[in-house]
Design an enzyme around this catalytic site. Structure first.
Site, mmCIF file in Angstrom:
data_model
loop_
_atom_site.group_PDB
_atom_site.id
_atom_site.type_symbol
_atom_site.label_atom_id
_atom_site.label_comp_id
_atom_site.label_asym_id
_atom_site.label_seq_id
_atom_site.Cartn_x
_atom_site.Cartn_y
_atom_site.Cartn_z
ATOM 1 N N GLU A 196 0.833 -1.205 0.000
ATOM 2 C CA GLU A 196 0.000 0.000 0.000
ATOM 3 C C GLU A 196 0.866 1.253 0.000
ATOM 4 O O GLU A 196 0.368 2.367 0.125
ATOM 5 C CB GLU A 196 -0.920 -0.003 1.221
ATOM 6 C CG GLU A 196 -2.107 -0.937 1.061
ATOM 7 C CD GLU A 196 -1.704 -2.393 0.878
ATOM 8 O OE1 GLU A 196 -1.079 -2.954 1.794
ATOM 9 O OE2 GLU A 196 -1.967 -2.965 -0.183
ATOM 10 N N ASN A 284 -0.412 -7.803 -4.014
ATOM 11 C CA ASN A 284 -1.074 -6.948 -4.993
ATOM 12 C C ASN A 284 -0.091 -6.030 -5.716
ATOM 13 O O ASN A 284 0.906 -5.602 -5.152
ATOM 14 C CB ASN A 284 -2.148 -6.086 -4.310
ATOM 15 C CG ASN A 284 -1.550 -5.090 -3.333
ATOM 16 O OD1 ASN A 284 -1.138 -5.476 -2.254
ATOM 17 N ND2 ASN A 284 -1.480 -3.824 -3.697
ATOM 18 N N ASP A 326 -7.353 -5.962 -4.927
ATOM 19 C CA ASP A 326 -6.406 -6.208 -3.828
ATOM 20 C C ASP A 326 -6.434 -7.664 -3.356
ATOM 21 O O ASP A 326 -6.351 -7.948 -2.167
ATOM 22 C CB ASP A 326 -6.668 -5.275 -2.630
ATOM 23 C CG ASP A 326 -5.580 -5.412 -1.568
ATOM 24 O OD1 ASP A 326 -4.413 -5.589 -1.934
ATOM 25 O OD2 ASP A 326 -5.905 -5.361 -0.370
#
Lengths: 622, 149
Positions: A196, A284, A326
């Site tokens: 992230e 991801n 994700d």
């Protein structure tokens, strides 16, 4: 996009290793310790991620009499993932940040030693949203801790003194660690977190004695950094295995986006000593806004099979090309021998975040089974068994609908039909026992700029129980990896975010977010026993023997992504669906905690089983 | 306990939304005092229909989502690992808010956003947005410009 950080772009580090092939080498102390079921010497109990124990003193007939034997505070009130280790008369426990390690003498539950690292607190914000740690590893007389700040520490197992440390990342650019280090043979493997924050995912292998880097294999980028051979590294192509070819990753990214492309490696790895292959998955692709990164984004969302000594990839398989949801591919790789069509297949079984349960030939990488392990999965209709690609439903594709559009009722949610909470394999029945999530979402991607060390997410999500189902947010299921079918399914009010344990006693244990530790029958999922611990359970269940008596233990301490439910209410649009088990209810059941619970049978019941080998009748203590 | 309170707060907000209805116009002028009595502070935002806001507040919301604040504070500001901002903004002054977002509270997991150009530019808009959420005047979810359909 301009690059802000100065990762050592030296290419993959390949240092010739003087290791013997494991098939030839004598058993390591890890392997010796794991071969004795009295110990719990690695996070999964073995190299294969079975999380199965041959112990049967506690069994389906007497588990109803299970009692608390002893408890211990960890002193930390955050999400407690992973499990302790037990080797001989010592238990090694770990905590979330600040990642304390305690060695406990099982004779009297006193501390033998403590290791309390000093870590810069600025690492906490880049771990958002919880400071979990998935546990320790043992080998070469050492205990290995992978700290949040990316420092891998080797501690003397007897004294707790630091033997060596290495740093494998930089928190200033969003690189942190939550994974357990894994000891395979004479190698310590560790990954990286930060999908992230646009980090560049890779796997690192260190020499167990010295901490010297043996190899580093990136998830995205040029072939030499991926540690692939374009002609020899294979992948499933048109119904058969074929070489991946030149620049297999670079061709699937726009420009140099692969440098901030994610593909992190924070899950549960496995090792086959006969093949000398290590298996793990990548996470991801960054960002979560698919519109910003056209292409398949290889090799994010991929299962890797690599040589332990060199890191060279033998085969790869990308489960979710061009991720839009994700669905990290990091969940545990379970190595099991599966009977299929009259043959025994050396298989790899994997329950992906994307909701598909995969069975592959772990020698060759061939795709054998890919079926939904939650019938409500809707983002893809199926996996095309010829191409190996999921057939995406455009209705649930944020990449199709475009930025700033709210895509509703995608199942599963971003936390997947299953996240890191590991499953267990029971060799006797040949079935997998799987803790799962039963959660859907709305997903709205939006344009985002990359800034080193700052979130690089680019999507807004809301999550809620699967509509038109049983109202709960989880299931505990039994799965047939040969047929790709659910054998039985037990509904749970909340996501089952605790790693399962099966035993030769015919039972499976798992924890719930309300805080129950439960024992169920392997045959039909019938609940045989439960105990309410002080906080929600997201840790993994483990078992061991001390002084001839079997114990079962688990951490109690809610948090992690599962803790998202602690306060998250249902979104307005779903209030009317009559979902009774929404996450909003979780606050009625539990709050933060941090303790270890250890259970055993009453001494009379335990000794009766131990001395006679005859299973006593249920002991209705409770 | 904070978590329990935040759940309770959600219910209150929903009730409030029902009472206010969807067409309430809550602007700086609307919040002026009645009959010149008690000097009420003007809200820092302008909102129509709960989801159409002035440009500054809109930029604040865009900052909220770009910096992924919801990962800790919840998609509806109800609190997750981080505190409920629906609650916090009831007591936090604008100055305290500014100090917190710029310097962070690293020991508690709140990042310092001082290095973020977006935060430097839009922190007042973010304050306005969160104040509107805390007041129950701005709805959770996507916001639009005042002049949009």
């Amino acid at each position: 996009m301009k690059m802000f950080y100065a990762l050592p772009m030296l290419g993959a580090v390949m240092i010739s290793s003087s290791l013997c092939l494991s098939g030839i080498a004598a058993a390591t102390d890890t392997e010796t310790a794991m071969s004795d079921p009295s110990n719990w010497a690695s996070q999964a109990g073995d190299y294969s991620n079975h999380r199965h124990s041959t112990l049967d003193q506690i069994n389906a007939d007497n588990v109803a009499g299970l009692q608390v034997a002893w408890t211990m505070s960890t002193g930390v009130l955050r999400g407690h993932e992973g499990s302790p280790l037990v080797i001989g008369n010592t238990m090694y426990i770990h905590t979330p940040f600040p990642n304390n390690v305690y060695a406990i003498n099982l004779a009297d539950q006193t501390y033998k030693w403590k290791y309390e690292p000093k870590q810069d607190a600025t690492v906490i914000p880049v771990m958002c949203c919880d400071t979990v740690n998935r546990g320790l590893a043992f080998g070469d007389g050492k205990i290995f801790l992978q700290q949040a700040d990316t420092t891998l520490v080797a501690l003397d197992a007897n004294t707790g003194k630091v033997v060596w440390t290495v740093k494998n990342g930089d928190p200033k650019i969003g690189e942190t660690n939550t994974n357990a280090p894994h000891v395979f043979g004479r190698v310590v493997l560790t990954g990286i977190s930060g999908g992230e924050f646009g980090v560049h995912g890779r796997m690192q292998a260190y020499d167990i004695a010295t901490g010297k880097l043996l190899w580093k294999a990136w998830s995205t980028g040029p072939d030499d950094q991926l540690l692939v051979d374009p002609k020899k590294t294979m992948t499933w192509t048109n119904g058969k295995m074929a070489p991946i070819g030149k620049d297999s990753s670079l061709k699937t990214w726009k420009g140099d986006q692969w440098k901030i492309g994610g593909g992190t490696t924070w899950g549960w790895y496995a090792y086959d000593p006969k093949l000398n292959l290590v298996y793990y998955g990548s996470g991801n692709p960054s960002t979560w806004n698919p519109n910003q990164r056209p292409g398949d984004n290889k090799w994010s969302m991929t299962i890797f099979a690599r040589d332990l000594n060199t890191g060279m990839a033998k085969w790869v398989y990308q489960m979710t090309p061009h991720d839009e949801w994700d669905y990290d591919g990091v969940n545990e790789m379970v190595l099991a021998d599966v009977p299929m069509n009259g043959k025994t297949i050396p298989a790899l079984v994997h329950f992906d975040r994307n909701g598909f349960g995969y069975t592959m030939n772990r020698v060759t990488g061939e795709l054998l089974v890919a079926q939904k392990f939650d019938p409500n999965v809707n983002w893809a209709t199926n996996v095309d068994m010829k191409t190996g690609r999921p057939q995406v439903n455009p209705k649930f594709s944020p990449g199709t609908t475009g930025p700033d559009v709210d895509v509703k009722d995608i199942c599963p949610a971003a936390l997947g039909s299953k996240d890191e909470q590991p499953s267990s394999y029971d060799p006797k029945s040949g079935l997998m026992f799987v803790p799962t999530n039963h959660v859907c979402m709305t997903y709205e991607p939006f344009q985002i700029e990359y800034t080193a060390g700052q979130p690089y997410v680019g999507a807004t999500l809301t999550m809620y129980p699967t509509p038109n189902s049983h109202g709960g947010m989880g299931n505990f299921i039994a799965w047939d990896p040969a047929a790709g079918k659910i054998v039985w399914s037990k509904a749970e009010r909340f996501s089952v975010w605790s790693g399962a344990l099966t035993t030769d006693g015919g039972i499976a244990f798992y924890g719930t977010l309300e805080g129950y530790l439960k024992a169920v029958s392997l045959k039909d999922g019938k609940e045989l026993w439960k105990f309410k611990t002080p906080s929600g359970i997201i840790g993994n269940v483990f078992t061991y023997v001390y002084n001839g008596k079997q114990y079962v233990g688990v951490y109690s301490g809610i948090g992690g992504w599962a803790g998202i439910g602690m306060a998250a209410g249902l979104s307005e649009g779903h209030e009317g669906l009559g979902a009774v088990g929404g996450y909003k209810d979780l606050a009625k059941y539990t709050t933060l905690g941090g303790s270890l619970f250890v259970f055993g049978l009453p001494d009379a019941a335990a000794s009766r089983t131990a001395s006679t080998g005859v299973t006593p009748t249920a002991n209705p203590i409770q | 306990m904070r978590r329990l309170e935040s759940v309770g707060m959600k219910y209150k907000l929903m009730v409030m939304a029902v009472i206010l209805g969807p067409t309430v116009l809550l602007t700086a002028h609307a919040a002026d005092t009645v009959d010149g009595a008690a000097q009420t502070t003007r809200p820092p935002y302008t909102v129509v229909d709960g989801d159409k806001v002035d440009q500054k507040t809109l930029d604040g919301w865009k900052t909220w989502r770009a910096l992924a604040c919801e990962r800790c504070h919840g998609a509806e500001q109800e609190g997750l690992v981080g505190p409920s901002l629906v609650n916090s903004l009831k007591t936090l002054t604008k100055e305290e808010f500014h100090t917190t977002v710029i310097n962070g509270r690293p020991d508690k997991g709140m990042p310092p956003w001082g290095a973020s150009a977006m935060m430097q530019k839009n922190w007042e808009g973010l304050y306005a947005y969160l104040k509107g959420r805390s007041d129950g005047a701005i709805k959770p979810g996507h916001l639009h410009p005042l002049d949009s359909q």
